[in-house]
Scaffold this active site. Structure first.
Site, PDB file in Angstrom:
ATOM      1  N   ASN A  86       0.803  -1.225   0.000  1.00  0.00           N
ATOM      2  CA  ASN A  86       0.000   0.000   0.000  1.00  0.00           C
ATOM      3  C   ASN A  86       0.835   1.275   0.000  1.00  0.00           C
ATOM      4  O   ASN A  86       0.623   2.161  -0.804  1.00  0.00           O
ATOM      5  CB  ASN A  86      -0.921  -0.023   1.218  1.00  0.00           C
ATOM      6  CG  ASN A  86      -1.884   1.138   1.247  1.00  0.00           C
ATOM      7  OD1 ASN A  86      -2.917   1.094   0.608  1.00  0.00           O
ATOM      8  ND2 ASN A  86      -1.552   2.172   1.993  1.00  0.00           N
ATOM      9  N   ASP A 121      -4.171   7.659   6.840  1.00  0.00           N
ATOM     10  CA  ASP A 121      -3.754   7.046   5.574  1.00  0.00           C
ATOM     11  C   ASP A 121      -2.356   7.570   5.264  1.00  0.00           C
ATOM     12  O   ASP A 121      -1.394   7.180   5.892  1.00  0.00           O
ATOM     13  CB  ASP A 121      -4.773   7.386   4.485  1.00  0.00           C
ATOM     14  CG  ASP A 121      -4.581   6.574   3.208  1.00  0.00           C
ATOM     15  OD1 ASP A 121      -3.478   6.061   2.992  1.00  0.00           O
ATOM     16  OD2 ASP A 121      -5.537   6.462   2.411  1.00  0.00           O
TER      17      ASP A 121
END
Length: 310
Positions: free
Chosen positions: A121, A232
């Site tokens: 990610n 995030d």
């Protein structure tokens, strides 16, 4: 959008009256937002990922936004290594790649102990060349439905500078996502973006690049704020302040984890990075958009060691 100010200390970072600027929108889609901004200093432009459309976009201050690369295997987080090569996390191929200067591709990591990774990610490169990345659980449609998971853990990994060794350095997070080093690289921050946790954790970095898991501590808890968004993308400035996407936009935290204020965004923020010649512009992506804001502080250059110019 205005700035939400929770502490007077934010004024030294974001002067009163400063607003962010939208540079473009229309990216992303049902399976993924715009992500992974990284400033390419030698060309004076920004690259960022359009996950849903499996392409990499480019923003140039004079030319605007264009397509940089198609068929990126749902590329997400990306950064530069010490030689200025692009290192990219891919959801669909479930690996981390390095794009060489001659156009060839080197696989940085695709397996751990013989088992295929879940869904790389986000990624950072330490000044010694070691590559750290997060690998949250597989999730359709980010990963193909016919690619069943092989690992039973969502980990944070370190790949040695020569790419010969891969170590899992964190294994107890539910959804490891963004990560960044403190300015002196003695702390690695990793966030857990599971909707029930919404945490940023801090770990001391040992001399060999491994993490002291006994030092694990909570740096920031974002739970309790019901605005869109969560932890995030995450970056630091030269003073050790941490910038992390969160409810409402981008949270600005001092080195002690105190929430100084939020750079607000419509919808949710997804990722961010420093840019421009002086590394004082914070570029950030939303679910469908790209933005920037000029700050009074200086960010950590990418790659580490790049010097600001006037």
């Amino acid at each position: 959008m205005p700035i939400e100010r929770l502490s007077a200390a934010l004024d030294a970072i974001i002067p009163p009256g400063t607003d962010s600027e939208e540079l473009g929108r229309g990216f992303g889609g049902p399976t993924g937002p715009a992500e992974g901004p990284v400033w390419i200093a030698e060309h004076g432009h920004l690259l960022f990922s359009d996950i849903h459309n499996s392409r990499r976009m480019r923003w140039h201050p004079e030319q605007g936004i264009s397509i940089d690369k198609e068929d990126t295997q749902n590329g997400n987080g990306q950064t530069l290594d010490r030689e200025g090569r692009l290192v990219v996390c891919h959801h669909f191929s479930r690996r981390v790649d390095r794009e060489e200067k001659d156009g060839s591709v080197t696989v940085v990591a695709d397996k751990y102990r013989g088992l295929k990774l879940n869904r790389p990610n986000d990624v950072v490169v330490k000044s010694d060349g070691a590559i750290y990345f997060t690998d949250p659980p597989p999730k359709v449609p980010f990963t193909p439905i016919d690619h069943p998971p092989e690992l039973d853990v969502a980990g944070v990994y370190r790949v040695s500078p020569d790419l010969q060794r891969i170590n899992m350095v964190v294994r107890d997070l539910i959804n490891p996502n963004g990560l960044c080093f403190s300015p002196d690289e003695t702390i690695l921050y990793v966030n857990d973006s599971n909707r029930h946790r919404m945490l940023i954790m801090a770990y001391d970095v040992e001399a060999d690049g491994m993490l002291d898991l006994g030092s694990a501590r909570l740096f920031c808890d974002m739970r309790g704020d019901d605005r869109p968004g969560g932890p995030d993308g995450m970056k630091v400035d030269v003073d050790g302040n941490v910038y992390c996407t969160g409810p409402g936009g981008i949270w600005v935290l001092n080195p002690q984890g105190e929430h100084l204020g939020t750079i607000l965004i419509e919808g949710r923020a997804s990722n961010l990075n420093w840019g421009d010649a002086d590394w004082r512009t914070l570029y950030f992506t939303g679910a469908r958009s790209l933005h920037r804001i000029r700050l009074s502080t200086t960010g950590i250059p990418v790659p580490r060691g790049a010097l600001p110019t006037s």
